[in-house]
Every structure is written in structure tokens, then in C-alpha cells.
Design a protein around this motif. Sequence first.
Motif, PDB file in Angstrom:
ATOM      1  N   ASN A 144       0.856  -1.191   0.055  1.00  0.00           N
ATOM      2  CA  ASN A 144       0.138   0.105  -0.119  1.00  0.00           C
ATOM      3  C   ASN A 144       0.787   1.280  -0.151  1.00  0.00           C
ATOM      4  O   ASN A 144       2.166   1.200  -0.150  1.00  0.00           O
ATOM      5  CB  ASN A 144      -1.043  -0.101   1.052  1.00  0.00           C
ATOM      6  N   ALA A 145       0.164   2.477   0.063  1.00  0.00           N
ATOM      7  CA  ALA A 145       1.020   3.847   0.082  1.00  0.00           C
ATOM      8  C   ALA A 145       1.876   3.737   1.175  1.00  0.00           C
ATOM      9  O   ALA A 145       2.860   4.531   1.124  1.00  0.00           O
ATOM     10  CB  ALA A 145      -0.027   5.030  -0.231  1.00  0.00           C
ATOM     11  N   GLU A 146       1.283   3.594   2.316  1.00  0.00           N
ATOM     12  CA  GLU A 146       2.267   3.654   3.519  1.00  0.00           C
ATOM     13  C   GLU A 146       3.524   2.705   3.381  1.00  0.00           C
ATOM     14  O   GLU A 146       4.478   3.268   3.943  1.00  0.00           O
ATOM     15  CB  GLU A 146       1.278   3.279   4.678  1.00  0.00           C
ATOM     16  N   ILE A 147       3.495   1.689   2.887  1.00  0.00           N
ATOM     17  CA  ILE A 147       4.735   0.838   2.716  1.00  0.00           C
ATOM     18  C   ILE A 147       5.650   1.386   1.699  1.00  0.00           C
ATOM     19  O   ILE A 147       6.752   1.409   2.146  1.00  0.00           O
ATOM     20  CB  ILE A 147       4.293  -0.669   2.327  1.00  0.00           C
ATOM     21  N   GLN A 148       5.068   1.823   0.689  1.00  0.00           N
ATOM     22  CA  GLN A 148       5.806   2.610  -0.298  1.00  0.00           C
ATOM     23  C   GLN A 148       6.521   3.906   0.169  1.00  0.00           C
ATOM     24  O   GLN A 148       7.695   4.073  -0.089  1.00  0.00           O
ATOM     25  CB  GLN A 148       4.966   2.974  -1.660  1.00  0.00           C
ATOM     26  N   ARG A 149       5.831   4.555   0.941  1.00  0.00           N
ATOM     27  CA  ARG A 149       6.433   6.009   1.672  1.00  0.00           C
ATOM     28  C   ARG A 149       7.446   5.449   2.576  1.00  0.00           C
ATOM     29  O   ARG A 149       8.404   6.051   2.685  1.00  0.00           O
ATOM     30  CB  ARG A 149       5.501   6.463   2.535  1.00  0.00           C
ATOM     31  N   THR A 150       7.170   4.431   3.342  1.00  0.00           N
ATOM     32  CA  THR A 150       8.316   3.806   4.427  1.00  0.00           C
ATOM     33  C   THR A 150       9.434   3.327   3.750  1.00  0.00           C
ATOM     34  O   THR A 150      10.606   3.964   4.177  1.00  0.00           O
ATOM     35  CB  THR A 150       7.502   2.805   5.297  1.00  0.00           C
TER      36      THR A 150
ATOM     37  N   GLU B  92       1.712  -6.126   6.977  1.00  0.00           N
ATOM     38  CA  GLU B  92       2.286  -4.800   6.736  1.00  0.00           C
ATOM     39  C   GLU B  92       2.755  -3.809   7.977  1.00  0.00           C
ATOM     40  O   GLU B  92       3.617  -3.091   7.936  1.00  0.00           O
ATOM     41  CB  GLU B  92       1.230  -4.047   6.065  1.00  0.00           C
ATOM     42  N   ALA B  93       2.047  -3.978   9.053  1.00  0.00           N
ATOM     43  CA  ALA B  93       2.260  -3.200  10.147  1.00  0.00           C
ATOM     44  C   ALA B  93       3.659  -3.307  10.833  1.00  0.00           C
ATOM     45  O   ALA B  93       4.519  -2.793  11.140  1.00  0.00           O
ATOM     46  CB  ALA B  93       1.209  -3.332  11.052  1.00  0.00           C
TER      47      ALA B  93
ATOM     48  N   VAL C  26       6.228  -2.341   8.418  1.00  0.00           N
ATOM     49  CA  VAL C  26       6.593  -0.687   8.637  1.00  0.00           C
ATOM     50  C   VAL C  26       7.020  -0.377  10.231  1.00  0.00           C
ATOM     51  O   VAL C  26       8.164   0.507  10.096  1.00  0.00           O
ATOM     52  CB  VAL C  26       5.094  -0.016   8.437  1.00  0.00           C
TER      53      VAL C  26
ATOM     54  N   LYS D 113      10.740   1.488  10.297  1.00  0.00           N
ATOM     55  CA  LYS D 113      10.901   2.781  10.985  1.00  0.00           C
ATOM     56  C   LYS D 113      11.828   2.728  12.063  1.00  0.00           C
ATOM     57  O   LYS D 113      12.615   3.701  12.509  1.00  0.00           O
ATOM     58  CB  LYS D 113       9.522   3.198  11.261  1.00  0.00           C
TER      59      LYS D 113
END
Length: 113
Positions: free
Chosen positions: A16-22, A51-52, A55, A59
Motif C-alpha cells: 500500500n501507499a504507507e509501505i511505499q512511503r516507508t 504490513e504493520a 512498517v 521505521k
Amino acid sequence: MQQLREIFCTPQFRLNAEIQRTVRRFWENVPGAIAYLKEAIRTWKGIKSPEAVFVAACKEGRKPESAQAKLEVVAWFNWARKNRIVIAMSGEVVYTPNGEAVTLTEMMRRFPV
């Protein structure tokens, strides 16, 4: 990203977008985070959101337990050498300034950081 697509987990891993940003923000942590996620899938009882897990690992710079242990040993050895407690290490044995060979675990017990 290809490695993430190939990870087998029960709920399908979604890029998802969050993974791609991370991945873009913490790219240097990605290999360790992938290894951490693979270890989690293999050893944890159940993961609701891989996914969580990925991420958070990315991080926070998490690595698999074995890699974390190696990092702790290296950090301890560098500290002990700087403080002239040991002069060398070979495998699981460290050498004191007077030439005595002692197991790493024993020395880490004697001289905790």
C-alpha cells in the motif's frame, strides 16, 4: 519492493501507499525489516497485519533476533577493547591483555556494559 511481493504470509501482503512511503523514507532499514518480517512469520503464532510489522520494523531499524544479538556482541567487544578488558576475539573466545582465553559469554557476564 519485489522481495516484499514474494513474502508468503496468510493475509496477503499488500504494497500500500504507507509501505511505499516507508520504503522511500527508510530505505537503509529495508533489508533488516524484510528479514525481521520473515522471522516473525516463521516464529510468531499469528500476524494479523504483516504490513504493520514491516512498517514498524523499517521505521525502528529492527533486525532479526540473531542479527540483534550479533550487534550486541560487537558493541560489547568494542567497548571492552576500548577499556582494555580484552584485546582480541576469535569466534566465541576473547583474549585478555595477559593472554588468557575466556569464553565470550563468561566475559560478558563478568563485565556487563
